[in-house]
Design a protein around this motif. Sequence first.
Motif, PDB file in Angstrom:
ATOM      1  N   VAL A 127       0.968  -1.153   0.296  1.00 38.64           N
ATOM      2  CA  VAL A 127       0.783  -0.356  -0.330  1.00 38.64           C
ATOM      3  C   VAL A 127       0.837   1.217  -0.176  1.00 38.64           C
ATOM      4  CG1 VAL A 127      -1.984  -1.097   0.692  1.00 38.64           C
ATOM      5  CG2 VAL A 127      -0.594   0.466   2.561  1.00 38.64           C
ATOM      6  N   LEU A 128       1.920   1.325  -0.365  1.00 35.48           N
ATOM      7  CA  LEU A 128       2.757   2.284  -0.557  1.00 35.48           C
ATOM      8  C   LEU A 128       3.033   2.954  -1.579  1.00 35.48           C
ATOM      9  CD1 LEU A 128       5.888   1.789   1.875  1.00 35.48           C
ATOM     10  CD2 LEU A 128       3.567   2.677   2.565  1.00 35.48           C
ATOM     11  N   ASP A 129       3.303   4.066  -2.380  1.00 36.96           N
ATOM     12  CA  ASP A 129       2.785   4.677  -3.132  1.00 36.96           C
ATOM     13  C   ASP A 129       4.727   5.240  -3.789  1.00 36.96           C
ATOM     14  OD1 ASP A 129       0.853   4.083  -4.676  1.00 36.96           O
ATOM     15  OD2 ASP A 129       0.644   4.721  -2.499  1.00 36.96           O
ATOM     16  N   GLU A 130       4.698   6.289  -3.025  1.00 38.05           N
ATOM     17  CA  GLU A 130       6.281   7.081  -2.947  1.00 38.05           C
ATOM     18  C   GLU A 130       7.100   6.797  -1.650  1.00 38.05           C
ATOM     19  OE1 GLU A 130       6.079  10.614  -4.816  1.00 38.05           O
ATOM     20  OE2 GLU A 130       3.663  10.713  -4.163  1.00 38.05           O
ATOM     21  N   LEU A 131       8.577   7.114  -1.732  1.00 34.32           N
ATOM     22  CA  LEU A 131       9.230   7.217  -0.629  1.00 34.32           C
ATOM     23  C   LEU A 131      10.341   8.802  -0.592  1.00 34.32           C
ATOM     24  CD1 LEU A 131       9.738   3.914  -1.585  1.00 34.32           C
ATOM     25  CD2 LEU A 131      10.611   4.026   0.479  1.00 34.32           C
ATOM     26  N   TRP A 132      10.096   9.544   0.227  1.00 35.41           N
ATOM     27  CA  TRP A 132      11.165  10.452   0.702  1.00 35.41           C
ATOM     28  C   TRP A 132      12.488   9.916   1.308  1.00 35.41           C
ATOM     29  CZ3 TRP A 132      12.250  14.633  -2.848  1.00 35.41           C
ATOM     30  CH2 TRP A 132      11.617  15.283  -3.812  1.00 35.41           C
ATOM     31  N   LEU A 133      13.789   9.814   1.001  1.00 37.52           N
ATOM     32  CA  LEU A 133      14.752   9.959   2.281  1.00 37.52           C
ATOM     33  C   LEU A 133      15.763  10.486   1.586  1.00 37.52           C
ATOM     34  CD1 LEU A 133      14.495   5.679   0.546  1.00 37.52           C
ATOM     35  CD2 LEU A 133      13.402   6.910   3.055  1.00 37.52           C
ATOM     36  N   THR A 134      15.911  10.878   3.211  1.00 38.23           N
ATOM     37  CA  THR A 134      17.436  12.168   3.102  1.00 38.23           C
ATOM     38  C   THR A 134      18.059  11.567   3.299  1.00 38.23           C
ATOM     39  OG1 THR A 134      15.606  13.632   3.477  1.00 38.23           O
ATOM     40  CG2 THR A 134      18.147  13.914   3.875  1.00 38.23           C
TER      41      THR A 134
END
Length: 234
Positions: free
Chosen positions: A176-183
């Motif tokens: 159920v995940l669409d996107e990731l922002w990883l710093t």
Amino acid sequence: MTAQPHPNRPHTTVVLAMSADGKIADARRSPVLFGSPHDKAHLERQVALADAVLGGAGTLRTGGTAMRVLDPDLLDERQSRGKPPQPVQIVASGSGNIDPDLPFFQQPIPRWLVSTQAGATLWRDRPGFDRLLVAEGNDREIDWAIALAAMAELGIERLAVLGGGQLVGSLLSADVLDELWLTVCPLLVGGMAAPTPVDGEGLLATEAKRLELLDVRQMEGELFLHYRLKGRTE
């Protein structure tokens, strides 16, 4: 980029900062943020874009508070979109075992709990949460298909997930995940017990979820990576 709504769940974006060796906290899970002020501003923007923010109870116990929108420009943007000043803060806890004296419960924010029948029962006759979402699967754990469908029915179109790793792992397994922002922050933490962005049982290499890199930005020593799960649309 405009996220297209799913028919039965919110568009779900994970937002996390991690060390260069892929840890989101040290082995003691200390409440020390890795990111710089640039990362904090980035996190606040992602929170401002969301209708609701989802976090695990363990992350809440460590930090004690929710990430609020405080920047006047972001507050104005939310108002211009017809949104309330703060997104709904949703805590995920199967047990419902959350200290009612945490500063979180004094913050001027809307608060929901997503839990099992047993966990929700602990909060039915006490103040703290504005809404209780019961989403119990056959294994008496939170069923994320049920939980996210309930959120969608309540008007949540964009959901930001701020951790921890166990929660993200559960959402990944539920697909159920669409996107990731990883710093990626310029430090090394190490330690077998230090949490990673995706904890839990994990996936075999043959079952790994593939990502599409949408954007890379560098600000001083940090990298901001934006991924989309392959097969998802904008």
